[in-house]
Design a protein around this motif. Structure first.
Motif, PDB file in Angstrom:
ATOM      1  N   CYS A   9      36.768  38.957  39.286  1.00 51.13           N
ATOM      2  CA  CYS A   9      36.990  39.707  40.530  1.00 51.13           C
ATOM      3  C   CYS A   9      35.733  39.702  41.387  1.00 51.13           C
ATOM      4  O   CYS A   9      35.803  39.554  42.608  1.00 51.13           O
ATOM      5  N   GLU A  10      34.580  39.841  40.740  1.00 55.60           N
ATOM      6  CA  GLU A  10      33.315  39.804  41.482  1.00 55.60           C
ATOM      7  C   GLU A  10      33.103  38.436  42.129  1.00 55.60           C
ATOM      8  O   GLU A  10      32.726  38.344  43.299  1.00 55.60           O
ATOM      9  N   ILE A  11      33.389  37.378  41.387  1.00 61.97           N
ATOM     10  CA  ILE A  11      33.223  36.022  41.920  1.00 61.97           C
ATOM     11  C   ILE A  11      34.171  35.786  43.089  1.00 61.97           C
ATOM     12  O   ILE A  11      33.777  35.265  44.142  1.00 61.97           O
ATOM     13  N   VAL A  12      35.444  36.158  42.916  1.00 65.99           N
ATOM     14  CA  VAL A  12      36.437  35.933  43.973  1.00 65.99           C
ATOM     15  C   VAL A  12      36.073  36.736  45.216  1.00 65.99           C
ATOM     16  O   VAL A  12      36.144  36.222  46.342  1.00 65.99           O
ATOM     17  N   ALA A  13      35.673  37.995  45.032  1.00 69.15           N
ATOM     18  CA  ALA A  13      35.298  38.822  46.180  1.00 69.15           C
ATOM     19  C   ALA A  13      34.115  38.213  46.919  1.00 69.15           C
ATOM     20  O   ALA A  13      34.104  38.150  48.160  1.00 69.15           O
ATOM     21  N   ARG A  14      33.114  37.731  46.169  1.00 70.66           N
ATOM     22  CA  ARG A  14      31.950  37.119  46.798  1.00 70.66           C
ATOM     23  C   ARG A  14      32.338  35.832  47.529  1.00 70.66           C
ATOM     24  O   ARG A  14      31.927  35.596  48.669  1.00 70.66           O
ATOM     25  N   GLN A  15      33.159  34.993  46.882  1.00 68.62           N
ATOM     26  CA  GLN A  15      33.572  33.738  47.506  1.00 68.62           C
ATOM     27  C   GLN A  15      34.373  33.993  48.782  1.00 68.62           C
ATOM     28  O   GLN A  15      34.141  33.340  49.809  1.00 68.62           O
TER      29      GLN A  15
END
Length: 190
Positions: A9-15
Motif C-alpha cells: 500500500c505504501e509503494i502504490v500510494a507513493r507511485q
C-alpha cells in the motif's frame, strides 16, 4: 501477509502520488512566462479535484463500488511487493542474486564520470547498453540499490528535470573508501 500488504500500500500510494505530481508538473509551459506558464498545472489540479469529486459522488451513489476500488487497491499492493519467484516475467533467479556492493558502486562512479549527479534512468540505460538487467525498469534498479544501502535521492535535477537519482557526495558520504574503485567488467543484476 499483512506486512506485505502494508508495504505494498505504501509503494502504490507513493507511485500514484509521484505519477500524479509528475503529470501536474508536466503541464507547465516553458515557452511562456509568469502566471501563464503556471496555468497548465493549475488546470490539471482542477481536473484532478473534479475527478476525485466525481469518484466520491459515484461511491456515495453506488456503495458497492467501494469494494471494487478496495479490491483493485489490494491487488496492486500485493503485486507491488511480489518476489522474483512469484513473477514469471522476471529474469532467472541466478541473475537476481544479491550482488556485492563494490561492483555496483564502481558502476555508479563509472556512469557519474566527472558529474556530481546522475538519474537512475541513465544508469539503467548504461546497463542495457552492456546487455545487463534487460527488462528492468527504474523501480527495479532503485529497489536493488535500496537493498544494498546505496542512497537514492527522490528528486535529482539534471537539465531542469527532477527525478530519482544518485549524488556523488551522498555515495562518498556513505562509502568514503570506495569512491575510486575500478570499473567491473560485468555487474550482476545491479
Amino acid at each position: 501477509m499483512i506486512r506485505r500488504l502494508a508495504a505494498g500500500c505504501e509503494i502504490v500510494a507513493r507511485q500514484r502520488s509521484e505519477a500524479l505530481a509528475a503529470w501536474v508538473q508536466a503541464g507547465r509551459r516553458d515557452d511562456l512566462a509568469g502566471w501563464k506558464a503556471a496555468l497548465g498545472p493549475v488546470v490539471r489540479l482542477v481536473l484532478l479535484a473534479a475527478a476525485a469529486s466525481a469518484l466520491l459522488a459515484a461511491v456515495r451513489a453506488v456503495p458497492w463500488l467501494m469494494w471494487l476500488l478496495a479490491g483493485w487497491w489490494l491487488r496492486a499492493a500485493w503485486r507491488a511487493t511480489r518476489t522474483p519467484a512469484e513473477d514469471v516475467d522476471e529474469p532467472p533467479v541466478d541473475e537476481l542474486a544479491e550482488p556485492d556492493v563494490e561492483p555496483v558502486l564502481a558502476l555508479l562512479f563509472e556512469v557519474l564520470g566527472d558529474r556530481d549527479r546522475v538519474h537512475l534512468s541513465t544508469v539503467l540505460a548504461h546497463l542495457h547498453e552492456k546487455g545487463q538487467c534487460e527488462g528492468w525498469k527504474v523501480a527495479d534498479l532503485r529497489a536493488r540499490l535500496d537493498a544494498l544501502g546505496i542512497p537514492v535521492e527522490p528528486k535529482v535535477k539534471i537539465g531542469g528535470v527532477p527525478t530519482r537519482g544518485v549524488l556523488r557526495d551522498a555515495l562518498l558520504a556513505h562509502f568514503p573508501d570506495r569512491g575510486t574503485s575500478p570499473s567491473p567488467a560485468k555487474v550482476d543484476a545491479a
